[in-house]
Motif scaffolding. Structure first.
Motif, PDB file in Angstrom:
ATOM      1  N   ILE A  17     -37.269 -45.145   8.706  1.00  0.00           N
ATOM      2  CA  ILE A  17     -36.276 -45.104   9.773  1.00  0.00           C
ATOM      3  C   ILE A  17     -36.431 -46.364  10.630  1.00  0.00           C
ATOM      4  O   ILE A  17     -35.464 -46.983  11.034  1.00  0.00           O
ATOM      5  N   GLU A  18     -37.692 -46.702  10.921  1.00  0.00           N
ATOM      6  CA  GLU A  18     -38.063 -47.904  11.661  1.00  0.00           C
ATOM      7  C   GLU A  18     -39.238 -48.535  10.911  1.00  0.00           C
ATOM      8  O   GLU A  18     -39.668 -48.014   9.873  1.00  0.00           O
ATOM      9  N   GLU A  19     -39.777 -49.624  11.437  1.00  0.00           N
ATOM     10  CA  GLU A  19     -40.838 -50.335  10.729  1.00  0.00           C
ATOM     11  C   GLU A  19     -42.048 -49.454  10.420  1.00  0.00           C
ATOM     12  O   GLU A  19     -42.638 -49.535   9.352  1.00  0.00           O
ATOM     13  N   HIS A  20     -42.444 -48.597  11.358  1.00  0.00           N
ATOM     14  CA  HIS A  20     -43.624 -47.752  11.177  1.00  0.00           C
ATOM     15  C   HIS A  20     -43.290 -46.264  11.236  1.00  0.00           C
ATOM     16  O   HIS A  20     -44.155 -45.449  11.569  1.00  0.00           O
ATOM     17  N   THR A  21     -42.061 -45.903  10.929  1.00  0.00           N
ATOM     18  CA  THR A  21     -41.644 -44.502  10.987  1.00  0.00           C
ATOM     19  C   THR A  21     -40.875 -44.144   9.727  1.00  0.00           C
ATOM     20  O   THR A  21     -39.985 -44.880   9.307  1.00  0.00           O
ATOM     21  N   ILE A  22     -41.241 -43.001   9.128  1.00  0.00           N
ATOM     22  CA  ILE A  22     -40.537 -42.532   7.933  1.00  0.00           C
ATOM     23  C   ILE A  22     -40.005 -41.122   8.163  1.00  0.00           C
ATOM     24  O   ILE A  22     -40.437 -40.420   9.074  1.00  0.00           O
TER      25      ILE A  22
END
Length: 81
Positions: free
Chosen positions: A19-24
């Motif tokens: 979803i973001e660089e460090h978020t899934i």
């Protein structure tokens, strides 16, 4: 690389999970054994876990390193990049 790892372990993974660089975003998982995090669903932030480096006694760390040393060498963990 993420897709290659997923193919190797038989779990479909892709960059679309991010979803973001460090978020899934993780869907429901039906595994029986493993890490307690396997029950988490939805948005999950990926963070570095260094707790073992801080809390594992030096003798246990040395023992693990000695036992796994040949594999660490084989896979290049001691090489300088």
């Amino acid at each position: 690389m993420l897709e290659e790892i997923g193919n190797f372990v038989g779990v479909p993974l892709s960059l679309e999970m991010f979803i973001e660089e460090h978020t899934i975003r993780v869907n429901q998982n039906h595994t029986v054994a493993g890490n307690p995090n396997r029950f988490k669903q939805g948005k999950i932030e990926i963070t570095l876990d260094n707790e073992w480096r801080l809390k594992m006694p030096w003798l246990k760390r040395a023992t693990v390193t000695a036992l796994t040393g040949p594999q660490l060498l084989h896979y290049g963990y001691f090489r300088k990049n």
